[in-house]
Scaffold this motif. Structure first.
Motif, PDB file in Angstrom:
ATOM      1  N   LYS A 345     -11.579  42.306 -28.986  1.00 20.02           N
ATOM      2  CA  LYS A 345     -12.078  43.691 -29.008  1.00 20.02           C
ATOM      3  C   LYS A 345     -13.205  43.852 -30.030  1.00 20.02           C
ATOM      4  N   VAL A 348     -16.395  42.084 -28.728  1.00 26.40           N
ATOM      5  CA  VAL A 348     -17.016  42.825 -27.626  1.00 26.40           C
ATOM      6  C   VAL A 348     -17.737  44.059 -28.163  1.00 26.40           C
ATOM      7  N   ILE A 355     -13.717  46.938 -23.973  1.00 26.58           N
ATOM      8  CA  ILE A 355     -12.684  46.195 -23.251  1.00 26.58           C
ATOM      9  C   ILE A 355     -11.520  47.127 -22.966  1.00 26.58           C
ATOM     10  N   VAL A 370     -13.920  43.572 -19.354  1.00 27.41           N
ATOM     11  CA  VAL A 370     -14.940  43.581 -20.413  1.00 27.41           C
ATOM     12  C   VAL A 370     -16.239  44.117 -19.818  1.00 27.41           C
TER      13      VAL A 370
END
Length: 512
Positions: A345, A348, A355, A370
Motif C-alpha cells: 500500500k 503504491v 490499492i 492496483v
C-alpha cells in the motif's frame, strides 16, 4: 460508530422538578437544535447515561441527599476518559445547601440561576457539548492506542515465531555437521539448507527495515518510464517458485497495447511480487492465481485474484494497516510477518496510485486491485538494469585484509572466508588491537564493524587514515546500521564502501 450512537452521545439528559418544566426545557433545547431526553428518576438517568449523553441538566428541586448519593455513584462509574458536564438549574437567591453540596462533590459543574435568558442557556449547553466532544476525541485516541498496542504485541509474537523457524534448521544442521563430520559432497546439502534459512531471515529483516523507512518518509524512488508488463513478468519470475511449489495454476492476461507508468521498476516489481506471494500463501495447494492488467481511462489497472481463504468483511480495510494479522490464517501462510500488504500500500501510494482489497467472504478467495496513473507520452525504458559485479565467488583476492569485529565468531568466520579466497587476513576484536596490528603489518584493505564498544569503527577508520599510507587503504564498513544518517556518518569517517550484514560475498569480492 453508527449515527444512532453518535446522536445518543450528544443529547442532553434532563431531570426536572415537574413534567411542565421538562416540556419547557425540551422545547427550548429543540428550538436550538439540541437533542434531549427527560428522565423520570435517577435510575433512568443512569440507564440513559450508559447509552450515551453529551451533558446532564438537573433542576435544584430534583436534588436531595439521596439523589446526590445516587448521582455520585452514577458519575463515579464513568470510564477514565469521561467527565460528563453537569448543568444545575438553581433557584434565584442565596445558594442552597444542595447546590453547595453538588459543587463540592463534582468537578465539572455549571450552575445556572433561574430565570435565565435563552441565549445564556444555549451558550452554556454549546460549551458543555464542545467539552464533551473533546472527551470523545480522547476516547478515540485511547481506543486507537489500545488497538495499536494489541497489534504490536501480536506482531512481536509473530516476529519471534518467524525468526525461530529458520533458527531451528540452522541449529540442527550445525549439530549434524559437528557430530557426523560428513564428507564434502554430503555436507553440501546442509550448507544449502543453512543458506536458504539465512536468506529467509534476511528477507524478514529487510521487510522490517522497509516498513521503518517508509513510515519515516526515508525511502527514495528511482523514477523512470516503466513498461508495466515487464514489471509484472519480473514479479512473476520472483514468485514462481512459491506458486509452483504449492501446485497453483497461474494465468496472466496482459493487454496488447503497452501500459507505461512513471515509477521505480524495482519497487513496482516488489509490489506485484508481494501480492503474488500473498495469493500463493493464502490459497490451498492446487488453487488458481490470476493476474489481469488493463487500461481504464488514464489509469493502469492490475488485479491479482486467487480462490484461497478469502477475507472477512471487517478485514477489507484494516488488512493494509501496520501490525494487522488476518485471524485464522496463520497456518495457511507460513514464513511471513504480515507486513507485506503494508509495504504494498505504501509503495503504491508513493507512485500516486491506490490499492483495494475485495472478497466475497472467508473461503471465497480475494482480489487485490492496483491502480497506477499512466504516462501520457514516452516509451518505457528498460525495467531493470543488471547490477554490475566486479567479481564472483570463484575469483581470488590478493593482499592483506584486516578484519575488525568485537563479535569473535563474525570476525573469525569472515577471516576464514577471505583466506579461502586467497587473501591474507588479520583479525582484531577491538579498535585498539586493530591499530597494533596495522603498525606491525602492511595492510591493503580493512573490513570494519561499526558498533564496537570503546573505539567504534568510525573512530578506528579515522585513526587508520591518519597512519602513513592510510590514504590508499581500502576501508569497508560492514554493519547492521543502514539508515541514511548512518551512511553519512560512515562516509564522513573516511570509509570507501558501506556493506550491510549479512555479508554479500560477491559484493565484497568486487570491492576487494
Amino acid at each position: 460508530m453508527t449515527d444512532v450512537v453518535a446522536n445518543l452521545e450528544h443529547r442532553i439528559l434532563l431531570r426536572t422538578a415537574t413534567s411542565k418544566d421538562a416540556l419547557m426545557a425540551s422545547a427550548v433545547l429543540k428550538r436550538a437544535q439540541f437533542d434531549s431526553h427527560t428522565c423520570s428518576d435517577m435510575d433512568e438517568l443512569k440507564r440513559e447515561l450508559d447509552r450515551g449523553a453529551g451533558a446532564i441538566m438537573l433542576a435544584e428541586e430534583a436534588i436531595a441527599d439521596a439523589s446526590i448519593a445516587q448521582l455520585t455513584e452514577i458519575l463515579s462509574a464513568q470510564p477514565a476518559w469521561s467527565d460528563v458536564p453537569l448543568l444545575v438549574l438553581a433557584r434565584r437567591g442565596a445558594d442552597s445547601l444542595a447546590i453547595a453540596h453538588v459543587m463540592d462533590e463534582f468537578a465539572n459543574v455549571t450552575v445556572i440561576e433561574r430565570p435565565m435568558r435563552v441565549a445564556a442557556l444555549v451558550s452554556t449547553v454549546r460549551s458543555a457539548l464542545r467539552a464533551r466532544r473533546r472527551q470523545y476525541e480522547i476516547r478515540s485516541l485511547l481506543d486507537g492506542l489500545r488497538e495499536a498496542d494489541q497489534r504490536k504485541t501480536e506482531f512481536l509474537a509473530t516476529l519471534a515465531h518467524e525468526l525461530r523457524n529458520p533458527l531451528a534448521p540452522l541449529s540442527t544442521a550445525l549439530s549434524l555437521l559437528e557430530r557426523k563430520k560428513p564428507a564434502a559432497a554430503e555436507a553440501q546439502k546442509y550448507y544449502k539448507l543453512m543458506g536458504r534459512q539465512v536468506e529467509h531471515m534476511v528477507r524478514l529483516v529487510n521487510d522490517l527495515m522497509e516498513v521503518s523507512r517508509i513510515t519515516r518518509g526515508k525511502i527514495e524512488l528511482q523514477w523512470s518510464s516503466v513498461l508495466l508488463d515487464a514489471v509484472i513478468n519480473d514479479a512473476i519470475e520472483l514468485s514462481r517458485p512459491l506458486v509452483e511449489g504449492a501446485g497453483h495454476t497461474l494465468s496472466v492476461e496482459l493487454p496488447e497495447q503497452a501500459l507505461v507508468v512513471k515509477g521505480d521498476s524495482v519497487r513496482l516489481t516488489q509490489v506485484f511480487s508481494n501480492l503474488l506471494n500473498n495469493a500463493a500463501k493464502y490459497t490451498p495447494p492446487g488453487g488458481s492465481v490470476r493476474v489481469l492488467a488493463r487500461q481504464e481511462g488514464r489509469d493502469a489497472v492490475v488485479e491479482v485474484i486467487d480462490n484461497g481463504v478469502g477475507l472477512a468483511p471487517e478485514m477489507l480495510e484494516s488488512i493494509f494497516e501496520m501490525f494487522v494479522q488476518v485471524s485464522g490464517t496463520s497456518k495457511a501462510a507460513q514464513g511471513g510477518l504480515g507486513i507485506g500488504l503494508t509495504l504494498v500500500k505504501s509503495m503504491v501510494e508513493l507512485h500516486g496510485g491506490s490499492i483495494e482489497a475485495m472478497s466475497e467472504g472467508l473461503g471465497r478467495g480475494a482480489r487485490f486491485t492496483v491502480r497506477l496513473p499512466l504516462m501520457r507520452n514516452g516509451a518505457a525504458k528498460s525495467a531493470r538494469e543488471p547490477v554490475a559485479r566486479g567479481g564472483d565467488e570463484a575469483s581470488t583476492i590478493e593482499g592483506t585484509v584486516l578484519v575488525v569485529d568485537d563479535n569473535r565468531d563474525a570476525a573469525d568466520s569472515l577471516a576464514e572466508l577471505l583466506q579461502s579466497l586467497g587473501a591474507h587476513p588479520l583479525v582484531a576484536y577491538s579498535g585498539e588491537e586493530a591499530l597494533r596490528l596495522s603498525a606491525q603489518h602492511t595492510i591493503n584493505a580493512a573490513v570494519l564493524d561499526i558498533g564496537m564498544p570503546g573505539m567504534d569503527g568510525c573512530d578506528l577508520a579515522r585513526h587508520l587514515r591518519a597512519l602513513p599510507g592510510g590514504g590508499k587503504l581500502n576501508l569497508i564498513a560492514l554493519t547492521g546500521w543502514g539508515q541514511r544518517g548512518d551512511q553519512e556518518r560512515i562516509g564522513a569517517a573516511g570509509f570507501d564502501h558501506h556493506l550491510l550484514k549479512p555479508l554479500d560475498v560477491a559484493e565484497l569480492m568486487s570491492l576487494l
